[in-house]
Each structure stands twice: as C-alpha cells, then as structure tokens.
Write a protein that holds these residues in place. Sequence first.
Motif, mmCIF file in Angstrom:
data_model
loop_
_atom_site.group_PDB
_atom_site.id
_atom_site.type_symbol
_atom_site.label_atom_id
_atom_site.label_comp_id
_atom_site.label_asym_id
_atom_site.label_seq_id
_atom_site.Cartn_x
_atom_site.Cartn_y
_atom_site.Cartn_z
ATOM 1 N N TRP A 42 2.430 -28.397 -12.631
ATOM 2 C CA TRP A 42 2.424 -27.666 -13.694
ATOM 3 C C TRP A 42 1.485 -26.627 -13.943
ATOM 4 O O TRP A 42 0.893 -26.535 -15.322
ATOM 5 C CB TRP A 42 2.627 -29.075 -14.005
ATOM 6 C CG TRP A 42 3.137 -29.892 -14.210
ATOM 7 C CD1 TRP A 42 3.329 -30.743 -14.019
ATOM 8 C CD2 TRP A 42 4.990 -29.704 -15.207
ATOM 9 N NE1 TRP A 42 5.106 -30.925 -13.862
ATOM 10 C CE2 TRP A 42 5.807 -30.427 -14.712
ATOM 11 C CE3 TRP A 42 5.124 -28.991 -16.475
ATOM 12 C CZ2 TRP A 42 7.117 -30.977 -15.270
ATOM 13 C CZ3 TRP A 42 6.643 -29.023 -16.703
ATOM 14 C CH2 TRP A 42 7.537 -29.883 -16.675
ATOM 15 N N TRP A 44 1.620 -23.853 -14.394
ATOM 16 C CA TRP A 44 2.105 -23.151 -14.192
ATOM 17 C C TRP A 44 2.209 -22.791 -16.314
ATOM 18 O O TRP A 44 2.464 -22.006 -17.276
ATOM 19 C CB TRP A 44 3.470 -22.862 -14.531
ATOM 20 C CG TRP A 44 4.340 -23.617 -14.228
ATOM 21 C CD1 TRP A 44 4.653 -24.982 -13.484
ATOM 22 C CD2 TRP A 44 5.441 -24.181 -15.101
ATOM 23 N NE1 TRP A 44 5.362 -26.069 -13.507
ATOM 24 C CE2 TRP A 44 5.894 -25.004 -14.825
ATOM 25 C CE3 TRP A 44 5.754 -23.259 -16.526
ATOM 26 C CZ2 TRP A 44 6.675 -25.912 -15.223
ATOM 27 C CZ3 TRP A 44 6.637 -23.695 -17.784
ATOM 28 C CH2 TRP A 44 7.042 -25.732 -16.951
ATOM 29 N N SER A 46 0.230 -24.304 -18.072
ATOM 30 C CA SER A 46 -1.904 -25.023 -18.944
ATOM 31 C C SER A 46 -1.379 -26.194 -19.033
ATOM 32 O O SER A 46 -2.590 -26.631 -20.230
ATOM 33 C CB SER A 46 -1.827 -24.126 -20.389
ATOM 34 O OG SER A 46 -0.905 -22.246 -20.011
ATOM 35 N N MET A 148 4.867 -18.710 -20.265
ATOM 36 C CA MET A 148 4.421 -20.052 -19.335
ATOM 37 C C MET A 148 5.958 -19.689 -17.988
ATOM 38 O O MET A 148 5.055 -20.246 -16.852
ATOM 39 C CB MET A 148 4.421 -21.332 -20.039
ATOM 40 C CG MET A 148 3.111 -21.897 -20.594
ATOM 41 S SD MET A 148 3.295 -23.341 -21.410
ATOM 42 C CE MET A 148 2.295 -23.682 -23.175
ATOM 43 N N ASP A 150 7.701 -17.219 -17.296
ATOM 44 C CA ASP A 150 6.462 -16.361 -16.602
ATOM 45 C C ASP A 150 6.496 -16.434 -15.617
ATOM 46 O O ASP A 150 6.727 -16.154 -14.262
ATOM 47 C CB ASP A 150 6.394 -14.543 -17.501
ATOM 48 C CG ASP A 150 7.124 -14.299 -17.956
ATOM 49 O OD1 ASP A 150 8.588 -14.379 -18.231
ATOM 50 O OD2 ASP A 150 6.445 -13.463 -18.835
ATOM 51 N N LYS A 151 5.302 -17.440 -15.500
ATOM 52 C CA LYS A 151 4.000 -17.969 -14.840
ATOM 53 C C LYS A 151 5.899 -18.632 -13.600
ATOM 54 O O LYS A 151 4.891 -18.250 -12.149
ATOM 55 C CB LYS A 151 3.467 -18.591 -15.020
ATOM 56 C CG LYS A 151 1.670 -17.320 -15.913
ATOM 57 C CD LYS A 151 0.476 -18.566 -16.605
ATOM 58 C CE LYS A 151 0.262 -17.664 -16.978
ATOM 59 N NZ LYS A 151 -0.753 -18.648 -17.717
ATOM 60 N N LEU A 152 6.136 -19.471 -14.334
ATOM 61 C CA LEU A 152 6.719 -20.107 -13.268
ATOM 62 C C LEU A 152 7.703 -19.847 -12.296
ATOM 63 O O LEU A 152 8.099 -19.588 -11.238
ATOM 64 C CB LEU A 152 7.836 -21.602 -14.301
ATOM 65 C CG LEU A 152 8.813 -22.227 -12.901
ATOM 66 C CD1 LEU A 152 7.992 -23.288 -12.058
ATOM 67 C CD2 LEU A 152 9.616 -23.012 -14.299
ATOM 68 N N THR A 153 8.224 -18.695 -13.227
ATOM 69 C CA THR A 153 9.134 -17.591 -12.320
ATOM 70 C C THR A 153 8.528 -16.966 -11.283
ATOM 71 O O THR A 153 9.483 -16.684 -10.007
ATOM 72 C CB THR A 153 10.114 -16.454 -13.204
ATOM 73 O OG1 THR A 153 10.554 -17.245 -14.058
ATOM 74 C CG2 THR A 153 10.936 -15.959 -12.511
ATOM 75 N N GLU A 154 7.918 -16.627 -12.092
ATOM 76 C CA GLU A 154 6.617 -15.090 -10.472
ATOM 77 C C GLU A 154 6.546 -16.345 -9.676
ATOM 78 O O GLU A 154 6.338 -16.153 -8.142
ATOM 79 C CB GLU A 154 5.222 -15.117 -11.244
ATOM 80 C CG GLU A 154 6.190 -13.763 -12.322
ATOM 81 C CD GLU A 154 4.973 -13.198 -13.036
ATOM 82 O OE1 GLU A 154 3.188 -13.663 -12.727
ATOM 83 O OE2 GLU A 154 5.011 -13.019 -14.201
ATOM 84 N N SER A 155 5.633 -17.677 -10.128
ATOM 85 C CA SER A 155 5.316 -18.311 -8.585
ATOM 86 C C SER A 155 6.972 -18.829 -7.784
ATOM 87 O O SER A 155 6.255 -19.142 -6.820
ATOM 88 C CB SER A 155 4.830 -19.488 -8.676
ATOM 89 O OG SER A 155 5.376 -20.401 -9.534
#
Length: 161
Positions: A42, A44, A46, A148, A150-155
């Motif tokens: 989790w 992504w 925070s 958040m 966006d971070k999940l998608t990128e990862s």
Amino acid sequence: MLDYKKVQLEFLNEAPIRIKLKTQLAISADDLFDMFEDPNGWGWASIKSVVWDTPKPFGAGTVRTVDIEGQGKVQERFFLYEHGKHMAFRFEQGEMKVVGALVEDYLVKSTGKKSCELNWTIGMELRGLLKIMTPIVRGVMKKQFGGMLDKLTESVNKPSA
C-alpha cells in the motif's frame, strides 16, 4: 480513538465529498487483489502499515487497521470482499480528527489475462464544524487520491527490466 459514523455502502450516493476515479492497470484482477492483501503493498496510498485483524478468507465483516502517513491509525470494516472483483469498507474508529465518516469502494473488472480496470470511489463527510470546509477539502482530496491512483498505475504499468 474516535468513532466514525456507521454508514453503509449507500453512503457513496449522498456523501458530501465524493470522488470517483478510474484507471487501466497492466495486472490481472486477482494479482491486484493479492497486492491489496499484502501488508506491504500500500505504499502508493501513503499507508505506512496494514494489519489484517481478521484472518483469511476475507469477506464481509473483515477488519484491518491501517496507519496512514501523517494521519494516524484507522480501523476499517469491510462491507464486502470478493477477491479479484470488489471490495468496500468504512472507517470504524481512528485517529483522523477531521473525518466524520468515510467509505471506499474498489470495483475491479478484468479486461484481459494481465489487465484490469479499477473504479475507485471515495465518500467522505467531515466532522463537526469542519463541515464548512467541505468545498475546499473536496478539491484537495480529489487531487490527493488522484495522485495516489497515478502512483498505483505507474507502479503496476512500468515495464519489467
């Protein structure tokens, strides 16, 4: 610990702050849920830590405690949990003083062997006199949750080395 309103999933239809987000992910729906179940999956969002207070198999009534960066700990109770498809929970108790009620809904649709679509809806109500800040907080929260996602998608969409 503060108690939060014991709202139901339908709260998403009337929440003063309602955020709807959607993304395409290069991960299977089952693998996405495996990541959601991983206490270390989790970052992504925070979230510093996740403790599942209820053993597997997860389902309606499952409880977990999350430690949210800069906000403290919150206990969440799941309305539903269908691995690879759908999970939704509300805040039960916690240290977030500004929140009066919160529900999150994660609806996942498989779009291929290694892809899925995530529809993430958040409904929130502020506590007490802070309710007058709803229009401002709505914009801030939309940006924060969007970041958040966006971070999940990128990862999950980054190419393997």
